[in-house]
Design an enzyme around this catalytic site. Structure first.
Site, mmCIF file in Angstrom:
data_model
loop_
_atom_site.group_PDB
_atom_site.id
_atom_site.type_symbol
_atom_site.label_atom_id
_atom_site.label_comp_id
_atom_site.label_asym_id
_atom_site.label_seq_id
_atom_site.Cartn_x
_atom_site.Cartn_y
_atom_site.Cartn_z
ATOM 1 N N HIS A 158 9.647 33.100 0.210
ATOM 2 C CA HIS A 158 10.548 33.652 0.857
ATOM 3 C C HIS A 158 11.609 34.533 -0.441
ATOM 4 O O HIS A 158 11.489 34.044 -1.500
ATOM 5 C CB HIS A 158 11.697 32.480 1.325
ATOM 6 N N ASP A 179 11.823 24.815 -2.411
ATOM 7 C CA ASP A 179 12.588 25.428 -1.369
ATOM 8 C C ASP A 179 12.311 24.738 0.094
ATOM 9 O O ASP A 179 11.112 24.898 0.615
ATOM 10 C CB ASP A 179 12.183 26.822 -1.179
ATOM 11 N N GLN A 222 12.346 25.186 5.331
ATOM 12 C CA GLN A 222 11.612 24.931 6.380
ATOM 13 C C GLN A 222 11.194 23.496 6.603
ATOM 14 O O GLN A 222 11.080 23.005 7.799
ATOM 15 C CB GLN A 222 10.266 25.924 6.374
ATOM 16 N N LYS A 228 19.092 25.517 9.968
ATOM 17 C CA LYS A 228 17.854 24.990 10.091
ATOM 18 C C LYS A 228 17.439 23.581 10.206
ATOM 19 O O LYS A 228 16.343 23.187 10.476
ATOM 20 C CB LYS A 228 16.951 25.812 9.205
ATOM 21 N N CYS A 284 11.050 38.054 5.268
ATOM 22 C CA CYS A 284 11.927 37.953 3.679
ATOM 23 C C CYS A 284 10.736 37.611 2.918
ATOM 24 O O CYS A 284 10.974 36.782 1.780
ATOM 25 C CB CYS A 284 13.024 37.043 3.611
HETATM 26 C C1 LIG Z 1 11.352 29.228 3.207
HETATM 27 C C2 LIG Z 1 12.827 29.848 3.384
HETATM 28 N N1 LIG Z 1 13.395 29.923 2.196
HETATM 29 C C3 LIG Z 1 14.849 30.459 2.074
HETATM 30 C C4 LIG Z 1 15.314 30.838 3.242
HETATM 31 C C5 LIG Z 1 16.864 31.171 3.130
HETATM 32 O O1 LIG Z 1 17.558 30.555 4.028
HETATM 33 P P1 LIG Z 1 19.284 30.731 3.912
HETATM 34 O O2 LIG Z 1 19.104 32.392 4.515
HETATM 35 O O3 LIG Z 1 19.656 29.893 4.959
HETATM 36 O O4 LIG Z 1 19.840 30.797 2.714
HETATM 37 C C6 LIG Z 1 14.839 30.653 4.275
HETATM 38 C C7 LIG Z 1 15.327 31.038 5.637
HETATM 39 O O5 LIG Z 1 14.691 32.080 6.406
HETATM 40 C C8 LIG Z 1 13.258 30.273 4.298
HETATM 41 O O6 LIG Z 1 12.453 30.368 5.789
#
Ligand SMILES: Cc1ncc(COP(=O)(O)O)c(C=O)c1O
Lengths: 401, 139
Positions: A116, A193, A196, A219, A359
């Site tokens: 991401h 990270d 998910q 999430k 993203c």
């Molecule tokens: C794998 C992953 N990393 C990071 C993020 C970013 O999360 P946030 O927008 O809550 O900071 C997301 C959210 O879409 C994600 O799916």
């Protein structure tokens, strides 16, 4: 049918928008105890934290710190290692910025093409600010990260390996033990990270043996605007803050300042108090659930979805199949149709899905895709939701191709 | 008016190859202006290839779109219109924006009228106009 649905207020709405909500990888719905805690915090406990000597402020401070303890317990770590952030993005920026301060030009950070943007761009910044080398491990044709390629990318100059615990595009779950062995062999920090994966645990951070972990409350059945960075205490102790200001200092003069110890060092300003308290409640609720049954429920629905999609010839699913290491995040391509058109038709059937690059533009470029259509499950997902999605995808194929 | 965004007319316009640019292998005429507009949110990309005529006109206009059916259909309509001059382009864009705000539907754009109810798709309709403005800005 499980009774998880009874815990989620959105399902009690007389006419919920997008009743077949399958966009859980983007944001899950809030669970009742988290909503109740959030409201209580904003009404009964609303006051600023930490320096208050009045009853209301003390109660708010106590509730905030109890939330920190509950979150720490959910991840098997100690409260002093839990930092409240606005989400995964903030957490990874904080961490990368802090680690960058200790890196030398030519040091390597290893990521993958699956990341991401939140787990890519903060490290890219270090290329510019610290002269590090960013090594992105490629993926194969269906978006799978090859551990062999990862092993080749990790060298004695690797200082950080930063990977998604589970992919928000393919749903593939990382083999953390294998990656830890590789990173440990060269003394690199392993950062995950967990945006998910955090709710698919229980995620026992001590057992995983990683150095840092980031996740988002929205999430995790919690409120929006709150997230967590966890890192080992000895690592946190070496990191400079990302934001400076109130609440994170030890001593301030007109021309200098010293920092408080973690976690306060990383929580400049008024924290998202009510959201943090809500997240604590969400994780406390999650801890009381039968996790195995919850995972099994989602796995069975994911299997139903994958099997249904396999019957539609225009559809190609990315990532692991039914028996692979995966969570209920399913990305698909409809030959000849754009994901936004597919999602628009799904919306007509009351199905909330997400279309686009998620993203993950480098991944889409590697796979030569405009984007994918993504469906993602949650404990409150029902068989009817999956069947509605399959009917809707059939309709999309007929309309668009 | 049909409620269905993906009516037969819109899908026909999305598939309409009449104004598609020839494959990149054909050597382009020297006076060909190539412009591009991207929507970073959804990844839609419109490439326009134009030959200018006089101060404000266009002699030819073709496209290559990587995007959704709504964007493809809108681009087909914009290319079919080949606005004789910029004033006409501005007027057409204003009419289409008004349509998306719930106003009257310019007859040629009626297949895109249902997009008005989908705010997230307005940018898909407007992207070819953004590209076309660049023909004059950059060309
Ligand atoms: C794998 C992953 N990393 C990071 C993020 C970013 O999360 P946030 O927008 O809550 O900071 C997301 C959210 O879409 C994600 O799916």
């Amino acid at each position: 049918m499980s009774d998880w649905r009874t815990w989620f207020p959105f399902l009690a709405e007389p006419q919920p928008l997008s009743p077949h909500y399958l966009d859980n990888a983007a944001t899950t719905q809030i669970v009742r105890p988290a909503l109740d805690a959030l409201i209580r915090a904003e009404v009964q406990l609303r006051a600023n934290v930490h320096r208050a000597v009045h009853a209301r402020g003390e109660a708010a401070t106590q509730a905030l710190e109890q939330a920190r303890t509950a979150i720490a317990a959910a991840f098997g770590v100690v409260a002093e290692e839990i930092i409240f952030t606005s989400g995964t993005t903030h957490a990874l920026n904080l961490l990368a910025n802090g680690l960058g301060a200790g890196l030398q030009p030519g040091d390597q950070v290893v990521v993958s093409a699956l990341e991401h943007h939140a787990n890519l761009l903060p490290w890219q910044q270090l290329v510019r600010t610290c002269g590090i080398r960013l090594v992105a491990v490629p993926v194969d044709g269906d978006g799978t990260l090859s551990l062999t390629a990862l092993a080749q990318a990790i060298t004695p100059r690797t200082r950080v390996v930063a990977l998604g615990h589970a992919s928000n595009v393919t749903g593939a779950v990382l083999d953390v033990a294998a990656v830890r062995a590789m990173s440990a062999a060269v003394g690199a920090k392993l950062v995950l990270d967990g945006a998910q994966m955090a709710r698919h645990g229980p995620v026992d951070l001590m057992a995983l043996g990683v150095d840092a972990y980031a996740c988002s409350g929205h999430k995790l059945f919690g409120p929006t605007g709150i997230g967590v960075l966890w890192a080992k205490a000895d690592l946190l102790a070496t990191l400079p803050p990302l934001l400076v200001g109130g609440s994170m200092i030890r001593q301030v003069t007109l021309d200098s300042a010293t920092w408080a110890d973690p976690p306060r060092r990383f929580e400049a300003g008024t924290p998202p108090i009510a959201a943090a308290i809500g997240l604590g409640a969400a994780l406390q609720w999650l801890a009381t659930q039968d996790h195995a049954a919850m995972l099994d429920h989602e796995a069975r629905l994911t299997q139903r979805l994958l099997e249904g999609l396999a019957q539609i010839s225009a559809v190609r699913v990315l990532g692991p199949g039914v028996n692979g290491a995966r969570i209920g995040v399913v990305s698909l391509e409809v030959a000849g149709a754009h994901p936004h058109d597919v999602c628009q038709i799904l919306d007509r059937h009351g199905v909330a899905a997400r279309g686009g690059h998620h993203c993950c533009q480098p991944l889409m470029a590697a796979l030569d895709l405009d984007g994918t259509t993504r469906l993602s499950t949650a404990p409150y997902t029902s068989q009817a939701d999956i069947d509605a999605a399959l009917t809707a995808i059939d309709d999309a194929v007929r309309t668009l191709t | 008016m049909s409620d269905d965004l993906y009516g037969a007319d819109l899908m026909a316009l999305a598939r309409d190859g009449r104004h598609a640019a020839p494959p990149a292998t054909t050597p382009p005429p020297e006076d060909l202006v190539e412009v591009r507009a991207d929507n970073p949110l959804c990844g839609d990309r419109v490439l326009l290839f134009a030959q200018r005529e006089g101060q404000d006109g266009l002699a030819t206009l073709t496209h290559r779109v990587r995007g959704c059916a709504v964007c493809k259909a809108a681009t087909t309509l914009v290319c079919a219109a080949i606005p004789a001059n910029r004033t006409r382009l501005d007027a057409l864009e204003a009419e289409v924006r008004a349509m998306l705000d719930g106003g009257p539907v310019p007859p040629t754009f009626s297949p895109l009228a249902p997009a008005a109810r989908h705010a997230s798709r307005h940018a898909c309709v407007l992207l070819p106009f953004e590209a076309l403005r660049r023909v004059w800005a950059e060309g």
